[in-house]
Design a protein around this motif. Structure first.
Motif, mmCIF file in Angstrom:
data_model
loop_
_atom_site.group_PDB
_atom_site.id
_atom_site.type_symbol
_atom_site.label_atom_id
_atom_site.label_comp_id
_atom_site.label_asym_id
_atom_site.label_seq_id
_atom_site.Cartn_x
_atom_site.Cartn_y
_atom_site.Cartn_z
ATOM 1 N N VAL B 211 -7.133 -4.182 -2.010
ATOM 2 C CA VAL B 211 -7.121 -3.025 -1.114
ATOM 3 C C VAL B 211 -8.367 -2.171 -1.342
ATOM 4 O O VAL B 211 -9.056 -1.761 -0.404
ATOM 5 N N VAL B 212 -8.660 -1.935 -2.613
ATOM 6 C CA VAL B 212 -9.822 -1.099 -2.930
ATOM 7 C C VAL B 212 -11.103 -1.762 -2.439
ATOM 8 O O VAL B 212 -11.993 -1.102 -1.894
ATOM 9 N N ALA B 213 -11.179 -3.095 -2.595
ATOM 10 C CA ALA B 213 -12.418 -3.790 -2.258
ATOM 11 C C ALA B 213 -12.624 -3.930 -0.753
ATOM 12 O O ALA B 213 -13.759 -3.918 -0.287
ATOM 13 N N ALA B 214 -11.537 -4.091 0.000
ATOM 14 C CA ALA B 214 -11.720 -4.489 1.404
ATOM 15 C C ALA B 214 -11.234 -3.467 2.419
ATOM 16 O O ALA B 214 -11.524 -3.607 3.594
ATOM 17 N N CYS B 215 -10.502 -2.447 1.979
ATOM 18 C CA CYS B 215 -9.854 -1.576 2.969
ATOM 19 C C CYS B 215 -10.552 -0.226 3.083
ATOM 20 O O CYS B 215 -10.944 0.367 2.082
ATOM 21 N N THR B 216 -10.669 0.253 4.310
ATOM 22 C CA THR B 216 -11.258 1.562 4.537
ATOM 23 C C THR B 216 -10.189 2.647 4.434
ATOM 24 O O THR B 216 -10.498 3.824 4.293
ATOM 25 N N ASP B 217 -8.948 2.215 4.494
ATOM 26 C CA ASP B 217 -7.851 3.167 4.533
ATOM 27 C C ASP B 217 -6.693 2.555 3.738
ATOM 28 O O ASP B 217 -6.425 1.363 3.844
ATOM 29 N N VAL B 218 -6.030 3.353 2.920
ATOM 30 C CA VAL B 218 -4.929 2.855 2.112
ATOM 31 C C VAL B 218 -3.646 3.563 2.544
ATOM 32 O O VAL B 218 -3.620 4.787 2.684
#
Lengths: 200, 266
Positions: B211-218
């Motif tokens: 999530v941290v590596a690929a996502c702009t929003d969590v």
């Protein structure tokens, strides 16, 4: 045509057709070899139609109900056509025996039982999901075949509609109601969601 | 080159790709999503939460597999919560379930083409779209292999290919990285970034690092409600040195979860 072909394979139609033809041939052979009269007993006719309706059962849904549901296709006419084509194929398979020396008939009885039992299978799919859709016709028909009813009681005639004579009005009405209910319910709702994750 | 339709270049008439207000969805008899508010636009959104938090049920509602039991759900400007027609929204959706069934004798190409047909893509565009989707997930060499011969990771990628074949504007991926090796996961993150340029991608996962590596929003859900929405740095900021986890993001996740369980909302 390519995509219709893929759809038929995804719905296991080739296997269903093979099973339907083999089942018909086996029961036809039993009557041709062992029966002393050319007309099959009414319970055997009902059993053959039941077998063919059960063969239709797995074709009422795909391999993943969830993915099928996300499809943008207009399902209602497709589902209705599926049931109607299945009815025509069942009628064709059974009625072709009328041209042979071991006859499964009469045609009116085959039509009544095929429509009613397909309707029950469709209702089974809506209530229990594709995989278990054959429970309903089997659970109703097998006890009826084993204990046929020949009296005048209308409720009991309705309960044993599958094995009533072909000109019995009560049986015809019950079969029609079930057939229409199955067609409408399956056409509108389709099979119940019973995929791998449905219990989660 | 693929043909771009007028519908694809037309300006959107809605503010949010996905908009849920007080959404309630049942999983069986249990209310697995219970009063969830959510707004998403284009980008990669990572969906985190413990097992049983309602992630899969939320995904299934967004995919129009389950009808909401209450609240309002709008996808691509179409109300999909009521009795309305879902076909318009479904044409713009891609969905990879956590596990999926398939006809084992289909080849990968046949599977992806069949799913494209189910999504009502114009027939003449299907072969090209299927080939492109298969290439994007790196299955070109196995395109004509039967589905039953694929390994777990390859099946996952075939599932991703069917989800992206119609260039969906909303793409829902439920645990897409299960069964992928580290190199494939890196490729997959690249694919996500690529897809997110012009679609709203929601990825459910247990891997906080993905999530941290690929996502702009969590997004984080717990007990059927959204308890956090923000970027990865904000997630990390929530973590303190005493929170459980081997990385700053995991500590942030633990802290948010602990706070949600204690009744607070971030």
């Amino acid at each position: 045509m390519r995509y219709l072909g893929l759809h038929l394979r995804a719905r296991r139609i080739p296997a269903a057709l093979a099973a339907a033809a083999s089942g018909t041939l086996v029961l036809w052979t039993v009557v041709a070899v062992f029966s002393e009269v050319p007309d099959a007993d009414i319970s055997l006719v009902t059993l053959l139609v039941l077998l063919l309706a059960a063969v239709v059962a797995p074709t009422l849904g795909g391999h993943d109900d969830a993915l099928d549901r996300t499809s943008a296709l207009r399902w209602l006419p497709r589902r209705a056509a599926h049931l109607l084509v299945a009815l025509v194929i069942i009628l064709a398979l059974v009625l072709v025996t009328l041209l042979t020396g071991a006859r499964f008939g009469p045609a009116a009885l085959v039509l009544r039982d095929a429509a009613g039992l397909l309707g029950l299978t469709a209702l089974g799919a809506v209530a229990l999901g594709t995989a278990r859709s054959w429970f309903l016709p089997l659970a109703w028909t097998l006890p009826v075949v084993m204990t046929p009813f020949a009296g005048a009681s209308v409720p009991l005639q309705a309960l044993t509609w599958q094995t009533q004579p072909h000109d019995n009005r009560t049986a015809a009405v019950v079969a029609t109601v079930i057939a229409v209910a199955g067609l409408v319910a399956y056409g509108v709702r389709g099979s119940a969601l019973r995929d791998i994750r449905s219990a989660a | 080159m693929r043909t771009i339709s007028a519908a694809e270049t037309a300006p959107a008439t809605y503010a949010w790709s996905v908009h849920a207000e007080q959404l309630k969805v049942k999983a069986g008899r249990h209310l697995a999503v219970d009063g969830l508010d959510l707004r998403m636009q284009n980008g990669v959104h990572g969906l985190l939460g413990p097992n049983g938090a309602g992630k899969t049920t939320l995904m299934r509602a967004l995919a129009t597999v389950l009808r909401p039991a209450g609240g309002k759900l709008t996808i691509l400007g179409q109300d999909v919560g009521g009795r309305g027609n879902l076909r318009q929204a479904r044409r713009g959706l891609g969905y990879l379930p956590q596990e999926f069934g398939f006809y084992p004798r289909f080849t990968v190409r046949e599977f992806v083409e069949y799913m494209a047909w189910l999504k009502e893509m114009p027939k003449h565009t299907i072969p090209g779209a299927a080939q492109r989707a298969i290439e994007r997930v790196g299955l070109t060499t196995r395109a004509d292999a039967r589905m039953k011969t694929l390994s777990g990771g390859m099946l996952r990628r075939a599932g991703i290919a069917q989800a992206i074949v119609n260039n969906p504007l909303v793409l829902l991926l439920d645990e897409p990285t299960v069964g992928l090796d580290p190199e494939q996961r890196l490729d997959f993150r690249e694919l996500l970034r690529d897809l997110a340029v012009d679609s709203c991608v929601l990825v459910s996962t247990h891997l906080v690092e993905d999530v941290v590596a690929a996502c702009t929003d969590v997004l984080m859900v717990n007990e059927g409600r959204l308890v956090f929405q923000g970027d990865a740095n904000t997630l990390i900021d929530h973590g303190g040195p005493n929170d459980a986890g081997d990385s700053p993001a995991e500590r942030g996740y633990s802290a948010l979860l602990r706070r949600a369980r204690n009744g607070g909302v971030a």
